[in-house]
Design a protein around this motif. Structure first.
Motif, mmCIF file in Angstrom:
data_model
loop_
_atom_site.group_PDB
_atom_site.id
_atom_site.type_symbol
_atom_site.label_atom_id
_atom_site.label_comp_id
_atom_site.label_asym_id
_atom_site.label_seq_id
_atom_site.Cartn_x
_atom_site.Cartn_y
_atom_site.Cartn_z
ATOM 1 N N PRO A 214 0.836 -1.218 0.000
ATOM 2 C CA PRO A 214 0.000 0.000 0.000
ATOM 3 C C PRO A 214 0.865 1.260 0.000
ATOM 4 O O PRO A 214 1.936 1.275 0.609
ATOM 5 N N PHE A 215 0.388 2.302 -0.676
ATOM 6 C CA PHE A 215 1.166 3.529 -0.783
ATOM 7 C C PHE A 215 1.251 4.217 0.578
ATOM 8 O O PHE A 215 0.244 4.403 1.263
ATOM 9 N N ALA A 216 2.470 4.595 0.950
ATOM 10 C CA ALA A 216 2.686 5.338 2.188
ATOM 11 C C ALA A 216 2.712 6.822 1.843
ATOM 12 O O ALA A 216 3.630 7.276 1.152
ATOM 13 N N VAL A 217 1.720 7.565 2.277
ATOM 14 C CA VAL A 217 1.546 8.932 1.803
ATOM 15 C C VAL A 217 1.588 9.935 2.954
ATOM 16 O O VAL A 217 1.352 9.603 4.117
ATOM 17 N N VAL A 218 1.888 11.164 2.554
ATOM 18 C CA VAL A 218 1.844 12.312 3.446
ATOM 19 C C VAL A 218 1.119 13.418 2.699
ATOM 20 O O VAL A 218 1.400 13.653 1.522
ATOM 21 N N GLY A 219 0.184 14.074 3.347
ATOM 22 C CA GLY A 219 -0.571 15.140 2.684
ATOM 23 C C GLY A 219 -0.299 16.489 3.318
ATOM 24 O O GLY A 219 -0.122 16.600 4.530
ATOM 25 N N SER A 220 -0.303 17.521 2.478
ATOM 26 C CA SER A 220 -0.139 18.882 2.972
ATOM 27 C C SER A 220 -0.488 19.859 1.858
ATOM 28 O O SER A 220 -0.025 19.699 0.719
ATOM 29 N N THR A 221 -1.310 20.824 2.167
ATOM 30 C CA THR A 221 -1.661 21.861 1.186
ATOM 31 C C THR A 221 -0.825 23.118 1.395
ATOM 32 O O THR A 221 -0.969 24.085 0.650
ATOM 33 N N GLU A 222 0.035 23.120 2.403
ATOM 34 C CA GLU A 222 0.893 24.270 2.659
ATOM 35 C C GLU A 222 2.216 24.125 1.918
ATOM 36 O O GLU A 222 2.753 23.025 1.786
ATOM 37 N N GLU A 223 2.739 25.256 1.443
ATOM 38 C CA GLU A 223 4.006 25.265 0.719
ATOM 39 C C GLU A 223 5.103 25.823 1.613
ATOM 40 O O GLU A 223 4.907 26.812 2.323
ATOM 41 N N VAL A 224 6.245 25.163 1.559
ATOM 42 C CA VAL A 224 7.414 25.549 2.350
ATOM 43 C C VAL A 224 8.562 25.834 1.395
ATOM 44 O O VAL A 224 8.755 25.125 0.392
ATOM 45 N N LYS A 225 9.317 26.852 1.689
ATOM 46 C CA LYS A 225 10.454 27.212 0.837
ATOM 47 C C LYS A 225 11.609 26.267 1.107
ATOM 48 O O LYS A 225 12.112 26.154 2.223
ATOM 49 N N ILE A 226 12.009 25.559 0.070
ATOM 50 C CA ILE A 226 13.122 24.624 0.159
ATOM 51 C C ILE A 226 14.143 25.034 -0.885
ATOM 52 O O ILE A 226 13.924 24.873 -2.097
ATOM 53 N N GLY A 227 15.226 25.548 -0.464
ATOM 54 C CA GLY A 227 16.212 26.079 -1.401
ATOM 55 C C GLY A 227 15.690 27.340 -2.052
ATOM 56 O O GLY A 227 15.361 28.328 -1.393
ATOM 57 N N ASN A 228 15.588 27.301 -3.369
ATOM 58 C CA ASN A 228 15.117 28.464 -4.126
ATOM 59 C C ASN A 228 13.695 28.302 -4.641
ATOM 60 O O ASN A 228 13.250 29.111 -5.465
ATOM 61 N N LYS A 229 13.005 27.262 -4.219
ATOM 62 C CA LYS A 229 11.660 27.043 -4.727
ATOM 63 C C LYS A 229 10.708 26.661 -3.594
ATOM 64 O O LYS A 229 11.120 26.218 -2.521
ATOM 65 N N MET A 230 9.430 26.844 -3.888
ATOM 66 C CA MET A 230 8.387 26.492 -2.938
ATOM 67 C C MET A 230 7.867 25.089 -3.267
ATOM 68 O O MET A 230 7.690 24.735 -4.441
ATOM 69 N N ALA A 231 7.629 24.297 -2.252
ATOM 70 C CA ALA A 231 7.143 22.924 -2.447
ATOM 71 C C ALA A 231 6.175 22.573 -1.332
ATOM 72 O O ALA A 231 6.285 23.070 -0.202
#
Length: 406
Positions: A214-231
């Protein structure tokens, strides 16, 4: 491009085309139709625990806040419906409202399909095409309630098991947990959705992704700045869990399998397998069959007439039974009334006789009293006569005595 022509004797002839016919434009036609008319894709999220991010995951999949309303993504009109059920208050019957909900959607489609004037081309299909079953990240094994629920649902919906909040369990434990889950599903006969491998275009990727179930998932609708981009990610004191990083979780694999690769197969499996099973069972309950007892073809008109005659026969039988019961109850009531009337007559006669006897006794007593009264009157008159005679005699004696003294 080879072209197969089916003849009446079921022989096949392989014909070679000498020029362009245009079959290669069929995918474009299907795409144009889907973009102009839209299509429905309904997801049901199920989990026997609260707080395992069902709404958050669906919002992450469609890059929107969780709503039970149609969502437009680009030029695709995607309708999805997510139901978040909780075990609180259901206990061992957790699956019952879910099964009833899925059957209700099948029943609504069947009723539309059985109408004389149908409009299936623009009917808003609410049948569930995929069931994301959320498993709590315990790291041990499936709960018995999970196994019972999935067993009840596997014949009604395409089940895709996923491990929720996979960032709360270590990687080595996660691999063991996945193996344990799949082993328990197989040993308990739970049929989950199998990614199709019969088409060359998706066979390789589906065969590869099936290993990750079964797929092990994590959900989040918030974006965090990682390096030079938002994810999209989840921020923790010890680090960042990126939702779309395949080294962190299987969210991308789930999205690819659910939307990009197998969405149409999920819709097709829902219609051809699960809905057809429900439709067949429902029509058989209604008395419709494809063949008669002699295994001969049975038309819908003949089935309807047979069912109608059977219904009329049962109705006539019930009417006769009710009539007989009514007559029997009337007779019983008449007998009761006659018995009551007889009792009343007997009581009346008894009272009449008693009254006459009492009346006779009173009259006899009256006669006795009258006779006693007459006797008393006679005795009284005699006594008065004697008294008056005695008084006269006494007065005469007194007078004589006076005369002697003179």
């Amino acid at each position: 491009m080879p072209f197969f022509l089916a003849l009446q004797n079921d022989d096949l002839r392989n014909l070679s085309l000498s020029g362009h016919v245009g079959f290669d434009s069929l995918p474009d036609q299907l795409v144009n139709k889907s973009t102009s008319q839209g299509f429905c894709f309904n997801i049901l999220c199920v989990g026997n625990e609260t707080g395992i991010s069902k709404s958050v995951l669906v919002g992450t999949l469609f890059s929107t806040k969780f709503e039970s309303k149609p969502v437009t993504e680009g030029w695709h009109e995607i309708f999805f419906q997510v139901t978040s059920d909780r075990t609180r208050g259901y206990g061992r019957k957790f699956y019952k409202p879910i099964v009833e909900y899925i059957d209700a959607q099948f029943e609504a489609y069947l009723q539309e399909e059985l109408k004389i004037k149908r409009s299936l081309f623009n009917y808003h299909d609410t049948r569930i095409h995929a069931c994301l079953y959320f498993i709590a990240p315990t790291g041990h094994s499936l709960k018995s309630l999970d196994l019972v629920t999935m067993k009840k649902l596997d014949s009604k919906v395409n089940i895709i098991p996923i491990i929720a909040k996979a960032d709360t369990i270590a990687k080595n434990e996660l691999h063991k947990f996945k193996s344990k889950i799949m082993s328990e599903l197989v040993s308990n006969g739970v049929q989950i959705y199998q990614f199709p491998t019969d088409e060359e275009t998706v066979a390789e990727i589906n065969a590869t992704m099936s290993v990750h179930l079964p797929f092990a998932v994590v959900g989040s609708t918030e974006e965090v700045k990682i390096g030079n981009k938002m994810a999209k990610a989840r921020q923790y004191p010890w680090g960042v869990v990126q939702v779309e990083n395949e080294n962190h979780c299987d969210f991308v694999k789930l999205r690819e399998m659910l939307i990009r690769v197998n969405m149409e197969d999920l819709r097709e499996q829902t219609h051809t397998r699960h809905y057809e099973l429900y439709r067949r069972c429902k029509l058989e309950e209604m008395g419709f069959k494809d063949t008669d007892p002699d295994s001969k073809p049975f038309s819908l008109q003949e089935t309807y007439e047979a069912k109608r005659n059977e219904f009329l026969g049962e109705l006539q039988k019930k009417e006769d039974e009710m009539r007989q019961m009514f007559v029997m109850r009337v007779k019983e009531k008449e007998a009761e009334l006659k018995e009551a009337e007889k009792d009343l007559h007997e009581k009346f006669d008894h009272l009449k006789r008693t009254h006459q006897e009492e009346k006779k006794k009173v009259e006899d007593k009256k006669k006795e009293l009258e006779e006693e009264l007459n006797n008393f009157q006679k005795k009284k008159a005699a006594a008065q006569l004697l008294q008056s005679q005695a008084q006269q005699a006494g007065s005469q004696q007194t007078k004589k005595d006076k005369d002697k003294k003179k």
